[in-house]
Design a protein around this motif. Sequence first.
Motif, PDB file in Angstrom:
ATOM      1  N   SER A 175      42.651  48.735  31.683  1.00  3.15           N
ATOM      2  CA  SER A 175      42.638  49.255  33.043  1.00  3.15           C
ATOM      3  C   SER A 175      42.290  48.121  33.998  1.00  3.15           C
ATOM      4  O   SER A 175      42.094  46.988  33.574  1.00  3.15           O
ATOM      5  CB  SER A 175      41.589  50.375  33.139  1.00  3.15           C
ATOM      6  OG  SER A 175      41.610  50.988  34.402  1.00  3.15           O
ATOM      7  N   LEU A 176      42.213  48.427  35.283  1.00  3.84           N
ATOM      8  CA  LEU A 176      41.766  47.477  36.297  1.00  3.84           C
ATOM      9  C   LEU A 176      40.540  48.051  36.995  1.00  3.84           C
ATOM     10  O   LEU A 176      40.455  49.260  37.209  1.00  3.84           O
ATOM     11  CB  LEU A 176      42.862  47.205  37.331  1.00  3.84           C
ATOM     12  CG  LEU A 176      44.086  46.463  36.841  1.00  3.84           C
ATOM     13  CD1 LEU A 176      45.106  46.344  37.967  1.00  3.84           C
ATOM     14  CD2 LEU A 176      43.716  45.082  36.321  1.00  3.84           C
ATOM     15  N   HIS A 177      39.608  47.194  37.357  1.00  9.31           N
ATOM     16  CA  HIS A 177      38.380  47.618  38.019  1.00  9.31           C
ATOM     17  C   HIS A 177      38.674  47.825  39.506  1.00  9.31           C
ATOM     18  O   HIS A 177      38.530  46.910  40.316  1.00  9.31           O
ATOM     19  CB  HIS A 177      37.304  46.560  37.829  1.00  9.31           C
ATOM     20  CG  HIS A 177      35.940  47.044  38.188  1.00  9.31           C
ATOM     21  ND1 HIS A 177      34.836  46.259  38.057  1.00  9.31           N
ATOM     22  CD2 HIS A 177      35.505  48.232  38.661  1.00  9.31           C
ATOM     23  CE1 HIS A 177      33.772  46.938  38.454  1.00  9.31           C
ATOM     24  NE2 HIS A 177      34.162  48.134  38.815  1.00  9.31           N
ATOM     25  N   VAL A 178      39.090  49.023  39.846  1.00 10.19           N
ATOM     26  CA  VAL A 178      39.437  49.330  41.234  1.00 10.19           C
ATOM     27  C   VAL A 178      38.536  50.406  41.843  1.00 10.19           C
ATOM     28  O   VAL A 178      38.387  50.459  43.051  1.00 10.19           O
ATOM     29  CB  VAL A 178      40.926  49.750  41.382  1.00 10.19           C
ATOM     30  CG1 VAL A 178      41.838  48.589  41.058  1.00 10.19           C
ATOM     31  CG2 VAL A 178      41.252  50.946  40.528  1.00 10.19           C
ATOM     32  N   ASP A 179      37.942  51.250  41.018  1.00  8.91           N
ATOM     33  CA  ASP A 179      37.085  52.320  41.538  1.00  8.91           C
ATOM     34  C   ASP A 179      35.628  51.864  41.552  1.00  8.91           C
ATOM     35  O   ASP A 179      35.161  51.176  40.647  1.00  8.91           O
ATOM     36  CB  ASP A 179      37.207  53.585  40.697  1.00  8.91           C
ATOM     37  CG  ASP A 179      38.589  54.202  40.811  1.00  8.91           C
ATOM     38  OD1 ASP A 179      39.262  53.943  41.828  1.00  8.91           O
ATOM     39  OD2 ASP A 179      38.995  54.918  39.884  1.00  8.91           O
ATOM     40  N   HIS A 180      34.905  52.277  42.608  1.00  9.72           N
ATOM     41  CA  HIS A 180      33.505  51.875  42.749  1.00  9.72           C
ATOM     42  C   HIS A 180      32.573  52.916  42.128  1.00  9.72           C
ATOM     43  O   HIS A 180      32.047  52.710  41.055  1.00  9.72           O
ATOM     44  CB  HIS A 180      33.177  51.647  44.218  1.00  9.72           C
ATOM     45  CG  HIS A 180      31.792  51.148  44.468  1.00  9.72           C
ATOM     46  ND1 HIS A 180      31.324  49.982  43.936  1.00  9.72           N
ATOM     47  CD2 HIS A 180      30.773  51.660  45.201  1.00  9.72           C
ATOM     48  CE1 HIS A 180      30.064  49.790  44.313  1.00  9.72           C
ATOM     49  NE2 HIS A 180      29.715  50.798  45.081  1.00  9.72           N
ATOM     50  N   ARG A 181      32.369  54.026  42.771  1.00  7.36           N
ATOM     51  CA  ARG A 181      31.466  55.059  42.265  1.00  7.36           C
ATOM     52  C   ARG A 181      32.177  56.350  41.889  1.00  7.36           C
ATOM     53  O   ARG A 181      31.800  57.021  40.952  1.00  7.36           O
ATOM     54  CB  ARG A 181      30.378  55.376  43.288  1.00  7.36           C
ATOM     55  CG  ARG A 181      29.396  54.267  43.471  1.00  7.36           C
ATOM     56  CD  ARG A 181      28.265  54.712  44.390  1.00  7.36           C
ATOM     57  NE  ARG A 181      27.285  53.657  44.481  1.00  7.36           N
ATOM     58  CZ  ARG A 181      26.093  53.725  43.927  1.00  7.36           C
ATOM     59  NH1 ARG A 181      25.729  54.783  43.266  1.00  7.36           N
ATOM     60  NH2 ARG A 181      25.250  52.727  44.044  1.00  7.36           N
ATOM     61  N   ALA A 212      35.440  45.981  44.749  1.00  2.85           N
ATOM     62  CA  ALA A 212      35.936  44.688  45.225  1.00  2.85           C
ATOM     63  C   ALA A 212      36.343  43.784  44.063  1.00  2.85           C
ATOM     64  O   ALA A 212      37.072  42.819  44.255  1.00  2.85           O
ATOM     65  CB  ALA A 212      34.864  44.001  46.058  1.00  2.85           C
ATOM     66  N   CYS A 213      35.916  44.094  42.878  1.00  2.80           N
ATOM     67  CA  CYS A 213      36.104  43.232  41.710  1.00  2.80           C
ATOM     68  C   CYS A 213      37.572  43.020  41.338  1.00  2.80           C
ATOM     69  O   CYS A 213      38.031  41.899  41.199  1.00  2.80           O
ATOM     70  CB  CYS A 213      35.342  43.816  40.524  1.00  2.80           C
ATOM     71  SG  CYS A 213      35.498  42.838  39.030  1.00  2.80           S
ATOM     72  N   ARG A 214      38.286  44.095  41.101  1.00  2.00           N
ATOM     73  CA  ARG A 214      39.691  44.075  40.675  1.00  2.00           C
ATOM     74  C   ARG A 214      39.903  43.365  39.335  1.00  2.00           C
ATOM     75  O   ARG A 214      40.984  42.891  39.030  1.00  2.00           O
ATOM     76  CB  ARG A 214      40.597  43.440  41.735  1.00  2.00           C
ATOM     77  CG  ARG A 214      40.562  44.108  43.087  1.00  2.00           C
ATOM     78  CD  ARG A 214      41.201  45.472  43.003  1.00  2.00           C
ATOM     79  NE  ARG A 214      41.481  46.019  44.326  1.00  2.00           N
ATOM     80  CZ  ARG A 214      40.897  47.103  44.804  1.00  2.00           C
ATOM     81  NH1 ARG A 214      39.994  47.729  44.115  1.00  2.00           N
ATOM     82  NH2 ARG A 214      41.226  47.562  45.989  1.00  2.00           N
ATOM     83  N   GLY A 215      38.838  43.268  38.523  1.00  2.00           N
ATOM     84  CA  GLY A 215      38.925  42.606  37.223  1.00  2.00           C
ATOM     85  C   GLY A 215      39.612  43.457  36.170  1.00  2.00           C
ATOM     86  O   GLY A 215      39.848  44.653  36.360  1.00  2.00           O
ATOM     87  N   SER A 252      34.982  48.164  29.823  1.00  2.00           N
ATOM     88  CA  SER A 252      34.068  47.115  30.251  1.00  2.00           C
ATOM     89  C   SER A 252      34.852  46.107  31.079  1.00  2.00           C
ATOM     90  O   SER A 252      35.878  45.588  30.632  1.00  2.00           O
ATOM     91  CB  SER A 252      33.461  46.433  29.028  1.00  2.00           C
ATOM     92  OG  SER A 252      32.703  45.314  29.403  1.00  2.00           O
ATOM     93  N   CYS A 253      34.346  45.809  32.281  1.00  2.00           N
ATOM     94  CA  CYS A 253      35.025  44.863  33.156  1.00  2.00           C
ATOM     95  C   CYS A 253      34.789  43.443  32.654  1.00  2.00           C
ATOM     96  O   CYS A 253      33.645  43.028  32.441  1.00  2.00           O
ATOM     97  CB  CYS A 253      34.525  44.998  34.588  1.00  2.00           C
ATOM     98  SG  CYS A 253      35.361  43.852  35.707  1.00  2.00           S
ATOM     99  N   GLN A 254      35.864  42.708  32.457  1.00  6.58           N
ATOM    100  CA  GLN A 254      35.785  41.346  31.963  1.00  6.58           C
ATOM    101  C   GLN A 254      35.323  40.363  33.036  1.00  6.58           C
ATOM    102  O   GLN A 254      34.962  39.237  32.725  1.00  6.58           O
ATOM    103  CB  GLN A 254      37.143  40.910  31.403  1.00  6.58           C
ATOM    104  CG  GLN A 254      37.681  41.835  30.319  1.00  6.58           C
ATOM    105  CD  GLN A 254      36.755  41.892  29.116  1.00  6.58           C
ATOM    106  OE1 GLN A 254      36.636  40.927  28.374  1.00  6.58           O
ATOM    107  NE2 GLN A 254      36.088  43.016  28.933  1.00  6.58           N
ATOM    108  N   SER A 255      35.295  40.791  34.291  1.00  6.60           N
ATOM    109  CA  SER A 255      34.860  39.923  35.388  1.00  6.60           C
ATOM    110  C   SER A 255      33.390  40.124  35.752  1.00  6.60           C
ATOM    111  O   SER A 255      32.627  39.172  35.817  1.00  6.60           O
ATOM    112  CB  SER A 255      35.708  40.149  36.634  1.00  6.60           C
ATOM    113  OG  SER A 255      37.038  39.767  36.400  1.00  6.60           O
ATOM    114  N   CYS A 256      32.991  41.382  35.975  1.00 11.60           N
ATOM    115  CA  CYS A 256      31.628  41.639  36.450  1.00 11.60           C
ATOM    116  C   CYS A 256      30.736  42.327  35.426  1.00 11.60           C
ATOM    117  O   CYS A 256      29.545  42.488  35.658  1.00 11.60           O
ATOM    118  CB  CYS A 256      31.664  42.459  37.739  1.00 11.60           C
ATOM    119  SG  CYS A 256      32.140  44.185  37.505  1.00 11.60           S
ATOM    120  N   GLY A 257      31.301  42.787  34.301  1.00  9.07           N
ATOM    121  CA  GLY A 257      30.504  43.436  33.271  1.00  9.07           C
ATOM    122  C   GLY A 257      30.261  44.916  33.492  1.00  9.07           C
ATOM    123  O   GLY A 257      29.577  45.559  32.700  1.00  9.07           O
ATOM    124  N   GLY A 258      30.820  45.488  34.555  1.00  6.80           N
ATOM    125  CA  GLY A 258      30.637  46.910  34.828  1.00  6.80           C
ATOM    126  C   GLY A 258      31.244  47.787  33.749  1.00  6.80           C
ATOM    127  O   GLY A 258      32.200  47.397  33.074  1.00  6.80           O
TER     128      GLY A 258
END
Length: 97
Positions: free
Chosen positions: A18-24, A32-35, A55-61
């Motif tokens: 997936s892509l990190h596009v959703d916040h809460r 803002a990540c888009r990782g 798991s986001c590969q950019s920010c770890g979320g």
Amino acid sequence: MVAPGTAHRNHCPHCLTSLHVDHRIPGDRRAACRGRMAALSVTVRHDGEWLLIHSCQSCGGLSANRIAGDDNALALLRIAVRPLSDRRLPVNALLAL
């Protein structure tokens, strides 16, 4: 073919990425990540519905996302049994859960 859960898909049905596009809130598109979000694990709700843990590969979320009816079943099973193949984990304890 129409499959449940495909109208609002947030991940690739083949690789489950997936892509990190959703916040809460799912669908808010405020992150803002888009990782790249890698499928890390699965969990199961009390009603039997499977969720992918990304798991986001950019920010770890981390995020939990519902699977869809046409997701790659083999990819889902590989993720689900991954803890059983990790020799560092006590398999007997996992099976007793």
